[in-house]
Design a protein around this motif. Sequence first.
Motif, PDB file in Angstrom:
ATOM      1  N   GLN A 114       0.798  -1.096  -0.006  1.00  0.00           N
ATOM      2  CA  GLN A 114      -0.015  -0.037   0.136  1.00  0.00           C
ATOM      3  C   GLN A 114       0.936   1.127   0.015  1.00  0.00           C
ATOM      4  O   GLN A 114       0.549   2.116  -0.764  1.00  0.00           O
ATOM      5  CB  GLN A 114      -0.913   0.062   1.196  1.00  0.00           C
ATOM      6  N   ALA A 115       1.759   1.131   0.527  1.00  0.00           N
ATOM      7  CA  ALA A 115       2.686   2.610   1.044  1.00  0.00           C
ATOM      8  C   ALA A 115       3.453   2.577  -0.571  1.00  0.00           C
ATOM      9  O   ALA A 115       3.861   3.651  -0.861  1.00  0.00           O
ATOM     10  CB  ALA A 115       3.599   2.405   1.787  1.00  0.00           C
ATOM     11  N   LEU A 116       3.754   1.543  -1.196  1.00  0.00           N
ATOM     12  CA  LEU A 116       4.601   1.607  -2.665  1.00  0.00           C
ATOM     13  C   LEU A 116       3.639   1.872  -3.706  1.00  0.00           C
ATOM     14  O   LEU A 116       4.207   2.092  -4.702  1.00  0.00           O
ATOM     15  CB  LEU A 116       5.467   0.534  -2.651  1.00  0.00           C
ATOM     16  N   SER A 117       2.437   1.594  -3.699  1.00  0.00           N
ATOM     17  CA  SER A 117       1.662   1.712  -4.590  1.00  0.00           C
ATOM     18  C   SER A 117       1.489   3.312  -5.255  1.00  0.00           C
ATOM     19  O   SER A 117       1.323   4.121  -4.335  1.00  0.00           O
ATOM     20  CB  SER A 117       0.066   1.310  -4.408  1.00  0.00           C
ATOM     21  N   GLY A 118       1.704   3.449  -6.392  1.00  0.00           N
ATOM     22  CA  GLY A 118       1.584   4.751  -6.990  1.00  0.00           C
ATOM     23  C   GLY A 118       2.867   5.359  -6.829  1.00  0.00           C
ATOM     24  O   GLY A 118       3.159   6.560  -7.286  1.00  0.00           O
ATOM     25  N   THR A 119       3.967   4.846  -6.513  1.00  0.00           N
ATOM     26  CA  THR A 119       5.274   5.188  -6.541  1.00  0.00           C
ATOM     27  C   THR A 119       5.980   4.692  -7.769  1.00  0.00           C
ATOM     28  O   THR A 119       5.449   3.922  -8.511  1.00  0.00           O
ATOM     29  CB  THR A 119       6.239   4.849  -5.179  1.00  0.00           C
ATOM     30  N   GLN A 120       7.323   4.996  -8.021  1.00  0.00           N
ATOM     31  CA  GLN A 120       8.064   4.908  -9.202  1.00  0.00           C
ATOM     32  C   GLN A 120       8.875   3.276  -8.731  1.00  0.00           C
ATOM     33  O   GLN A 120       9.748   3.148  -9.552  1.00  0.00           O
ATOM     34  CB  GLN A 120       9.193   5.742  -9.491  1.00  0.00           C
ATOM     35  N   ALA A 121       8.508   2.747  -7.549  1.00  0.00           N
ATOM     36  CA  ALA A 121       9.248   1.422  -7.252  1.00  0.00           C
ATOM     37  C   ALA A 121       8.786   0.262  -7.850  1.00  0.00           C
ATOM     38  O   ALA A 121       8.315  -0.500  -7.249  1.00  0.00           O
ATOM     39  CB  ALA A 121       9.172   1.446  -5.628  1.00  0.00           C
ATOM     40  N   VAL A 122       8.999   0.229  -9.318  1.00  0.00           N
ATOM     41  CA  VAL A 122       8.370  -0.789 -10.053  1.00  0.00           C
ATOM     42  C   VAL A 122       9.140  -2.142  -9.573  1.00  0.00           C
ATOM     43  O   VAL A 122       8.545  -3.218  -9.327  1.00  0.00           O
ATOM     44  CB  VAL A 122       8.635  -0.802 -11.336  1.00  0.00           C
ATOM     45  N   GLY A 123      10.437  -2.381  -9.716  1.00  0.00           N
ATOM     46  CA  GLY A 123      11.162  -3.463  -9.053  1.00  0.00           C
ATOM     47  C   GLY A 123      10.733  -4.050  -7.786  1.00  0.00           C
ATOM     48  O   GLY A 123      10.416  -5.218  -7.632  1.00  0.00           O
ATOM     49  N   PRO A 124      10.776  -3.140  -6.765  1.00  0.00           N
ATOM     50  CA  PRO A 124      10.356  -3.483  -5.441  1.00  0.00           C
ATOM     51  C   PRO A 124       9.110  -3.850  -5.379  1.00  0.00           C
ATOM     52  O   PRO A 124       8.665  -4.914  -4.623  1.00  0.00           O
ATOM     53  CB  PRO A 124      10.716  -2.248  -4.597  1.00  0.00           C
ATOM     54  N   LEU A 125       8.090  -3.211  -6.059  1.00  0.00           N
ATOM     55  CA  LEU A 125       6.760  -3.559  -5.843  1.00  0.00           C
ATOM     56  C   LEU A 125       6.343  -4.985  -6.625  1.00  0.00           C
ATOM     57  O   LEU A 125       5.730  -5.827  -6.013  1.00  0.00           O
ATOM     58  CB  LEU A 125       6.028  -2.512  -6.457  1.00  0.00           C
ATOM     59  N   ALA A 126       6.964  -5.342  -7.778  1.00  0.00           N
ATOM     60  CA  ALA A 126       6.900  -6.510  -8.353  1.00  0.00           C
ATOM     61  C   ALA A 126       7.261  -7.605  -7.546  1.00  0.00           C
ATOM     62  O   ALA A 126       6.727  -8.649  -7.341  1.00  0.00           O
ATOM     63  CB  ALA A 126       7.470  -6.486  -9.857  1.00  0.00           C
ATOM     64  N   THR A 127       8.590  -7.368  -6.755  1.00  0.00           N
ATOM     65  CA  THR A 127       9.103  -8.310  -6.165  1.00  0.00           C
ATOM     66  C   THR A 127       8.290  -8.674  -4.808  1.00  0.00           C
ATOM     67  O   THR A 127       8.129  -9.642  -4.109  1.00  0.00           O
ATOM     68  CB  THR A 127      10.450  -8.473  -5.554  1.00  0.00           C
ATOM     69  N   LEU A 128       7.600  -7.633  -4.153  1.00  0.00           N
ATOM     70  CA  LEU A 128       6.745  -7.601  -3.007  1.00  0.00           C
ATOM     71  C   LEU A 128       5.638  -8.443  -3.314  1.00  0.00           C
ATOM     72  O   LEU A 128       5.102  -9.208  -2.675  1.00  0.00           O
ATOM     73  CB  LEU A 128       6.607  -6.299  -2.699  1.00  0.00           C
ATOM     74  N   ARG A 129       5.004  -8.069  -4.665  1.00  0.00           N
ATOM     75  CA  ARG A 129       3.714  -8.816  -4.902  1.00  0.00           C
ATOM     76  C   ARG A 129       4.040 -10.423  -5.069  1.00  0.00           C
ATOM     77  O   ARG A 129       3.225 -11.391  -4.723  1.00  0.00           O
ATOM     78  CB  ARG A 129       3.312  -8.327  -6.033  1.00  0.00           C
ATOM     79  N   ALA A 130       5.406 -10.833  -5.529  1.00  0.00           N
ATOM     80  CA  ALA A 130       5.682 -12.295  -5.196  1.00  0.00           C
ATOM     81  C   ALA A 130       5.763 -12.833  -3.974  1.00  0.00           C
ATOM     82  O   ALA A 130       5.315 -13.942  -3.804  1.00  0.00           O
ATOM     83  CB  ALA A 130       6.999 -12.403  -6.022  1.00  0.00           C
TER      84      ALA A 130
END
Length: 158
Positions: A119-135
């Motif tokens: 939730q904190a990363l959604s809407g940010t430019q942190a594409v890689g961290p967000l993708a791995t977080l979803r994994a």
Amino acid sequence: MQAGEATPYDLKAMVAAGIGNLWSLQHTQLYAEPERLTEAGYLTETREDGGRRRKLYRITPAGRDAFGAWLSAELASELPELRDISLLKVFFGADPRPIAIGQLRAHREKLREYTELEQALSGTQAVGPLATLRAGIGHEREWIRYWADLAAEDDDSA
């Protein structure tokens, strides 16, 4: 690269908040590895003028090039190693119910942590961290399903 300049202690905090969720590192590596990378020309080292005179590391152009080459290198085809002491105990015949209860609690807590971070990363430019977080979220959901099923099987056999 993200920190600009960092001490091994700073790196330890960054690992705990991010990559440590998907790649385990010994804390001693965060102190020894920067020195090795400095000797190889991938980092520069400076010392603070006063106080504790901590070592500060910064990536060099050669370090950026090596990192870029590593990112674009051929992908590994092997599966990651799984080393789980709870599964090992179940394998060797331990009573699965108390293990499952403890694992359910731990994985639910980790899923809560990951969901808050997502939730904190959604809407940010942190594409890689967000993708791995979803994994990681997917893994935690599967572990919860597995341990809940194992606990239920144990209840059925009683």
